[in-house]
Motif scaffolding. Sequence first.
Motif, PDB file in Angstrom:
ATOM      1  N   LEU A 274      35.900  27.524  41.844  1.00  8.48           N
ATOM      2  CA  LEU A 274      34.547  28.030  41.635  1.00  8.48           C
ATOM      3  C   LEU A 274      34.076  28.858  42.825  1.00  8.48           C
ATOM      4  O   LEU A 274      33.302  29.801  42.677  1.00  8.48           O
ATOM      5  CB  LEU A 274      33.568  26.867  41.409  1.00  8.48           C
ATOM      6  N   VAL A 275      34.582  28.510  44.016  1.00  7.82           N
ATOM      7  CA  VAL A 275      34.122  29.126  45.259  1.00  7.82           C
ATOM      8  C   VAL A 275      35.055  30.241  45.722  1.00  7.82           C
ATOM      9  O   VAL A 275      34.609  31.287  46.213  1.00  7.82           O
ATOM     10  CB  VAL A 275      33.977  28.050  46.362  1.00  7.82           C
ATOM     11  N   THR A 276      36.368  30.038  45.557  1.00  4.10           N
ATOM     12  CA  THR A 276      37.325  30.994  46.112  1.00  4.10           C
ATOM     13  C   THR A 276      38.591  31.026  45.277  1.00  4.10           C
ATOM     14  O   THR A 276      38.961  30.012  44.666  1.00  4.10           O
ATOM     15  CB  THR A 276      37.670  30.636  47.569  1.00  4.10           C
ATOM     16  N   ASP A 277      39.278  32.180  45.281  1.00  3.69           N
ATOM     17  CA  ASP A 277      40.579  32.260  44.626  1.00  3.69           C
ATOM     18  C   ASP A 277      41.710  32.171  45.633  1.00  3.69           C
ATOM     19  O   ASP A 277      42.875  32.378  45.289  1.00  3.69           O
ATOM     20  CB  ASP A 277      40.694  33.548  43.809  1.00  3.69           C
ATOM     21  N   GLU A 278      41.376  31.869  46.871  1.00  2.00           N
ATOM     22  CA  GLU A 278      42.391  31.726  47.912  1.00  2.00           C
ATOM     23  C   GLU A 278      42.848  30.271  48.016  1.00  2.00           C
ATOM     24  O   GLU A 278      42.191  29.358  47.518  1.00  2.00           O
ATOM     25  CB  GLU A 278      41.834  32.207  49.252  1.00  2.00           C
ATOM     26  N   SER A 279      43.995  30.089  48.693  1.00  2.00           N
ATOM     27  CA  SER A 279      44.504  28.740  48.908  1.00  2.00           C
ATOM     28  C   SER A 279      43.517  27.934  49.756  1.00  2.00           C
ATOM     29  O   SER A 279      42.978  28.448  50.739  1.00  2.00           O
ATOM     30  CB  SER A 279      45.867  28.812  49.607  1.00  2.00           C
ATOM     31  N   VAL A 280      43.282  26.692  49.367  1.00  2.00           N
ATOM     32  CA  VAL A 280      42.296  25.848  50.040  1.00  2.00           C
ATOM     33  C   VAL A 280      42.999  24.670  50.698  1.00  2.00           C
ATOM     34  O   VAL A 280      43.569  23.823  49.999  1.00  2.00           O
ATOM     35  CB  VAL A 280      41.237  25.340  49.047  1.00  2.00           C
ATOM     36  N   PRO A 281      42.994  24.589  52.030  1.00  2.00           N
ATOM     37  CA  PRO A 281      43.597  23.434  52.704  1.00  2.00           C
ATOM     38  C   PRO A 281      42.887  22.134  52.293  1.00  2.00           C
ATOM     39  O   PRO A 281      41.672  22.121  52.102  1.00  2.00           O
ATOM     40  CB  PRO A 281      43.367  23.736  54.188  1.00  2.00           C
ATOM     41  N   GLY A 282      43.677  21.094  52.148  1.00  2.00           N
ATOM     42  CA  GLY A 282      43.114  19.791  51.839  1.00  2.00           C
ATOM     43  C   GLY A 282      43.129  19.421  50.368  1.00  2.00           C
ATOM     44  O   GLY A 282      42.909  18.252  50.025  1.00  2.00           O
ATOM     45  N   LEU A 283      43.404  20.388  49.484  1.00  2.00           N
ATOM     46  CA  LEU A 283      43.398  20.061  48.058  1.00  2.00           C
ATOM     47  C   LEU A 283      44.549  19.123  47.696  1.00  2.00           C
ATOM     48  O   LEU A 283      44.387  18.218  46.864  1.00  2.00           O
ATOM     49  CB  LEU A 283      43.471  21.323  47.208  1.00  2.00           C
ATOM     50  N   ASP A 284      45.718  19.348  48.290  1.00  2.27           N
ATOM     51  CA  ASP A 284      46.848  18.456  47.993  1.00  2.27           C
ATOM     52  C   ASP A 284      46.520  17.029  48.400  1.00  2.27           C
ATOM     53  O   ASP A 284      46.778  16.074  47.647  1.00  2.27           O
ATOM     54  CB  ASP A 284      48.108  18.927  48.725  1.00  2.27           C
ATOM     55  N   GLU A 285      45.953  16.876  49.595  1.00  3.48           N
ATOM     56  CA  GLU A 285      45.605  15.539  50.072  1.00  3.48           C
ATOM     57  C   GLU A 285      44.545  14.902  49.184  1.00  3.48           C
ATOM     58  O   GLU A 285      44.623  13.711  48.862  1.00  3.48           O
ATOM     59  CB  GLU A 285      45.118  15.605  51.528  1.00  3.48           C
TER      60      GLU A 285
ATOM     61  N   THR B  56      24.306  28.222  33.688  1.00  3.84           N
ATOM     62  CA  THR B  56      23.773  28.908  34.875  1.00  3.84           C
ATOM     63  C   THR B  56      24.802  29.051  36.001  1.00  3.84           C
ATOM     64  O   THR B  56      24.499  29.663  37.023  1.00  3.84           O
ATOM     65  CB  THR B  56      22.552  28.150  35.416  1.00  3.84           C
ATOM     66  N   TRP B  57      25.986  28.507  35.815  1.00  4.42           N
ATOM     67  CA  TRP B  57      26.966  28.512  36.907  1.00  4.42           C
ATOM     68  C   TRP B  57      27.465  29.915  37.221  1.00  4.42           C
ATOM     69  O   TRP B  57      27.809  30.210  38.371  1.00  4.42           O
ATOM     70  CB  TRP B  57      28.147  27.612  36.561  1.00  4.42           C
ATOM     71  N   ARG B  58      27.512  30.783  36.218  1.00  2.00           N
ATOM     72  CA  ARG B  58      28.043  32.132  36.439  1.00  2.00           C
ATOM     73  C   ARG B  58      27.192  32.937  37.415  1.00  2.00           C
ATOM     74  O   ARG B  58      27.662  33.936  37.958  1.00  2.00           O
ATOM     75  CB  ARG B  58      28.145  32.878  35.104  1.00  2.00           C
ATOM     76  N   GLN B  59      25.964  32.515  37.612  1.00  2.00           N
ATOM     77  CA  GLN B  59      25.074  33.234  38.516  1.00  2.00           C
ATOM     78  C   GLN B  59      25.497  33.107  39.978  1.00  2.00           C
ATOM     79  O   GLN B  59      25.091  33.921  40.813  1.00  2.00           O
ATOM     80  CB  GLN B  59      23.640  32.728  38.349  1.00  2.00           C
ATOM     81  N   ARG B  60      26.285  32.094  40.309  1.00  2.00           N
ATOM     82  CA  ARG B  60      26.641  31.879  41.715  1.00  2.00           C
ATOM     83  C   ARG B  60      28.129  31.609  41.934  1.00  2.00           C
ATOM     84  O   ARG B  60      28.587  31.663  43.082  1.00  2.00           O
ATOM     85  CB  ARG B  60      25.820  30.727  42.290  1.00  2.00           C
ATOM     86  N   TRP B  61      28.891  31.269  40.880  1.00  2.00           N
ATOM     87  CA  TRP B  61      30.280  30.899  41.047  1.00  2.00           C
ATOM     88  C   TRP B  61      31.190  31.848  40.284  1.00  2.00           C
ATOM     89  O   TRP B  61      30.749  32.599  39.429  1.00  2.00           O
ATOM     90  CB  TRP B  61      30.507  29.453  40.597  1.00  2.00           C
ATOM     91  N   ARG B  62      32.480  31.790  40.568  1.00  2.00           N
ATOM     92  CA  ARG B  62      33.450  32.722  40.020  1.00  2.00           C
ATOM     93  C   ARG B  62      33.581  32.528  38.499  1.00  2.00           C
ATOM     94  O   ARG B  62      33.835  31.421  38.021  1.00  2.00           O
ATOM     95  CB  ARG B  62      34.798  32.525  40.702  1.00  2.00           C
ATOM     96  N   PRO B  63      33.455  33.625  37.741  1.00  3.46           N
ATOM     97  CA  PRO B  63      33.384  33.511  36.274  1.00  3.46           C
ATOM     98  C   PRO B  63      34.607  32.874  35.630  1.00  3.46           C
ATOM     99  O   PRO B  63      34.478  32.124  34.660  1.00  3.46           O
ATOM    100  CB  PRO B  63      33.202  34.960  35.810  1.00  3.46           C
ATOM    101  N   ASP B  64      35.829  33.161  36.142  1.00  2.81           N
ATOM    102  CA  ASP B  64      37.007  32.600  35.475  1.00  2.81           C
ATOM    103  C   ASP B  64      37.068  31.089  35.638  1.00  2.81           C
ATOM    104  O   ASP B  64      37.465  30.372  34.707  1.00  2.81           O
ATOM    105  CB  ASP B  64      38.292  33.262  35.980  1.00  2.81           C
ATOM    106  N   ALA B  65      36.640  30.586  36.802  1.00  3.27           N
ATOM    107  CA  ALA B  65      36.607  29.138  37.003  1.00  3.27           C
ATOM    108  C   ALA B  65      35.487  28.508  36.178  1.00  3.27           C
ATOM    109  O   ALA B  65      35.652  27.419  35.615  1.00  3.27           O
ATOM    110  CB  ALA B  65      36.438  28.808  38.480  1.00  3.27           C
ATOM    111  N   VAL B  66      34.344  29.185  36.102  1.00  2.00           N
ATOM    112  CA  VAL B  66      33.252  28.683  35.267  1.00  2.00           C
ATOM    113  C   VAL B  66      33.711  28.586  33.810  1.00  2.00           C
ATOM    114  O   VAL B  66      33.411  27.610  33.106  1.00  2.00           O
ATOM    115  CB  VAL B  66      32.008  29.576  35.391  1.00  2.00           C
ATOM    116  N   ALA B  67      34.444  29.590  33.357  1.00  2.73           N
ATOM    117  CA  ALA B  67      34.943  29.573  31.977  1.00  2.73           C
ATOM    118  C   ALA B  67      35.823  28.352  31.731  1.00  2.73           C
ATOM    119  O   ALA B  67      35.794  27.759  30.641  1.00  2.73           O
ATOM    120  CB  ALA B  67      35.705  30.861  31.689  1.00  2.73           C
TER     121      ALA B  67
END
Length: 363
Positions: free
Chosen positions: A76-87, A338-349
Motif C-alpha cells: 500500500l505504501v511502496t512497491d520497493e523491497s521492504v526490510p523486515g517483511l520476511d521476519e 477511500t484508500w485510493r486517495q492516499r495509497w497505491r491503487p494496485d495494492a488497494v485493488a
Amino acid sequence: MNDAITAAWRRAAGHQRRFDARFATYLDALTDPASSPLEIPRHGTFPARALQLVRELSLRGGKRLRVTLLHEAAALVTDESVPGLDEAAISIELLQTHGLIHDDIIDDAPTRRGGPSTYYAYRQDFPDRPDTALALAVLAGDLAAFLAGRVLLTGALPPDRALAMAAVQADAAAATVAGQLLDLERDFHPTPDTGLLHEVTEYKSTRYSILAPLRLGLLAAGADLAPHDGELRRYATDLGIANQIHDDWLDLFGDPEALGKPVGSDIRSGRRSYAVRALLAACDTGERRLLDEALGDPDCEADTLDRIRDIARAHGIDRQLRADADRHARQAAARTATWRQRWRPDAVAFFEHMPAWSVTRER
C-alpha cells in the motif's frame, strides 16, 4: 469481478510460494544443531523433537492468508523491497503454529493440515504416558510462541521499528488467548447470540490473522498507523467474520481432502459455531434431538453427520451461511473506498477483491 478475484488468488499464491521457501530455510537452520541460533541442550532428545514437530506443522502450510495480507499492506505504501517483511511473516506464522498446537489439544484433534496434530504425534510417541504427551504438546506450542517473538527482535530491523512490530505481535497474541478463553465460555451458552460469536471471532482470529498483519506490513514500510487504525480495524472485523462464517460452512459442507482434516469437527466437539447456532435455531423437536445427541460426541459417526447435513440443507442453512459470509465480505470491500486517495491503487485493488476470494476458497 471473477477476473479480479482470480488475480487476487494468484498474488496470494505467489506470496505463499515465496514464503514457504523462505520459511523452510529458516526452520531448517533452526532445527540443525550445527547452524541453529538457539542454544539447544546437548543432552536428551525432547527439545530437538519439539523443534522438529513445530517445523513439521509449520511447513504443512495452510492458506498463508496472514503472509499475503502482510506483504500487500506494505505494498500500500511502496512497491520497493521492504526490510523486515520476511521476519514479520515468519513471526506471524509461528504464532499460528502455536495456536494450532494448543487448539488441537483443547479439541482433542487427531489431525491437522493433512497430518497428525502435534498432540497426537506425542501420543504416538508415548502411548502409555498420556500426561507426558499432553505436557510436551503444551510446551511445543509455547516454544512456537516464544520463537514468534524472537524472530522480530533478532532481525535486521532498526530497534525502534522492531520494538513497535514486536508490540503489535504481543498484543495480537494476548488477544488470541483471550479469544480462546471466550471461545470455551461460548460453548456454555446453549444458543449464543451472534454478538458473542462475532466477539469470539474478533479476539480468537481476526486480531492476529488480519489486523496484526495489516499493522505489521504498514509499520515495516514506515507508515504511521495512528491516522488509519480505526478503518483498518473495521476492515479486519468484516473480513474476519466473513472468513469465520466461511470456515464454519466448510466444516459442515466442505471437502475433507481439500481441507486436510475431517469435516464435522465443530459438531463432534460441541462448538457453538455460526453453523451450529443456525442449526439450533432452525431445527424442529425431532431434528433437535438428533443434533443434541451428536453435539460434543467425539465418536459421532459419519452417517449421523450426513443426516445433520441434510437437515441443514433442508432448512437452507448452507445458503444462509454463504449469504452472511458474502455480506460481510462486501462490507469489507466497501471499507477500501477511500484508500485510493492516499495509497497505491494496485495494492488497494487487492484489498478490495480479497474478501470475495476469501469466501470462495475450498480450504
